[in-house]
Enzyme design. Structure first.
Site, short mmCIF file in Angstrom:
data_model
loop_
_atom_site.label_atom_id
_atom_site.label_comp_id
_atom_site.label_asym_id
_atom_site.label_seq_id
_atom_site.Cartn_x
_atom_site.Cartn_y
_atom_site.Cartn_z
N CYS A 88 22.89 9.98 -20.81
CA CYS A 88 21.74 9.81 -19.93
C CYS A 88 21.60 8.34 -19.53
O CYS A 88 22.43 7.83 -18.80
CB CYS A 88 20.48 10.38 -20.58
SG CYS A 88 19.17 10.76 -19.40
N HIS A 174 22.12 15.94 -22.24
CA HIS A 174 21.99 15.69 -23.68
C HIS A 174 22.60 16.83 -24.49
O HIS A 174 21.95 17.85 -24.74
CB HIS A 174 20.51 15.55 -24.06
CG HIS A 174 19.83 14.36 -23.47
ND1 HIS A 174 19.72 13.16 -24.13
CD2 HIS A 174 19.24 14.19 -22.26
CE1 HIS A 174 19.07 12.29 -23.36
NE2 HIS A 174 18.76 12.90 -22.22
N GLU A 176 23.52 16.32 -27.59
CA GLU A 176 23.17 16.01 -28.97
C GLU A 176 21.82 16.59 -29.40
O GLU A 176 21.42 16.50 -30.57
CB GLU A 176 23.15 14.49 -29.17
CG GLU A 176 21.88 13.78 -28.72
CD GLU A 176 21.69 13.67 -27.21
OE1 GLU A 176 20.65 13.14 -26.79
OE2 GLU A 176 22.57 14.12 -26.45
#
Length: 235
Positions: A88, A174, A176
């Protein structure tokens, strides 16, 4: 092996990344830019740099002067041939450090929406699925850095991921994210949840299934393995 994390706000941490790295035998260190007196490591001392997200813009150098030093460090790390992963804001910082323009996307993209892989077959680039739902939270985009290859797109944002050489991958989304980190960003950034075609409400975001999290976390694992295996860092 030593992996170093650049973290810009306390509520956007490495999520599923850190447990994977520790399980792979990596010593994990970090620079928390949101605290006073942060110091940067020496480039030769790290084997992997991970640059996390954050609500600021890469262009906010007057408000956040450390952005200047951070971008310079990212550039030195890339020039040294070390693996770098940006997520990001982190991807936008890589783009900026490598001379590309970062600017507002026509629309915010927040929530669970599909990306579409666009890697040409037979290349040395990472390959994303033709379609997979991932977690987004961004309002800016960037031009492709010189020499980079696009890896994925979405309906709301043409450039969702890129690869530079075999060492560098930038992701607008994202992979994660965990249930806990999703709750954290919803709590701290709820003002950005302005209704739109590509912005989900908090309840929809937080209703994601365990399978959705497993899918994106596994995809993150494969991205990390790709970068480390390419550079012989998974001994």
């Amino acid at each position: 092996m030593r992996s170093h994390i650049f973290q810009h706000v306390p509520f956007e941490g490495p999520g599923s990344i850190e447990p994977w790295l520790r399980a792979a035998g990596h010593h994990v260190t970090r620079t928390p830019f949101y605290t006073d007196g942060t110091t940067l490591p020496d480039v030769p001392d790290i084997d992997l740099l991970i640059v996390m997200g954050g609500p600021m813009s890469v262009n906010d150098e007057q408000q956040f002067p450390w952005l200047v030093a951070e971008k310079a460090f990212i550039r030195r790390t890339i020039d040294a041939g070390k693996p770098v992963l940006g997520i990001c804001l982190g991807a936008q910082l890589i783009a900026s450090a490598m001379g590309a323009r970062v600017y507002p996307n026509p629309t915010r993209e927040i929530g669970w929406f599909p990306i579409h892989g666009c890697t040409a077959p037979g290349t040395n680039n990472f390959s994303f699925p033709s379609s997979v739902d991932v977690f987004h939270w961004h309002g800016e985009t960037f031009d492709l850095p010189p020499g980079a290859t696009p890896l994925a797109s979405s309906a709301a944002c043409q450039l969702q991921a890129f690869q530079l050489g075999t060492s560098v991958i930038g992701l607008q989304f994202h992979l994660e994210t965990t249930p806990a980190s999703a709750r954290d960003i919803v709590t701290h950034c709820s003002a950005e949840l302005i209704p739109g075609d590509h912005v989900q409400d908090a309840a929809t975001i937080l209703s994601a299934t365990p399978e959705q999290y497993r899918t994106i976390n596994h995809l993150m694992d494969t991205v990390l393995a790709f970068l480390l295996d390419t550079h012989g860092c998974n001994a």
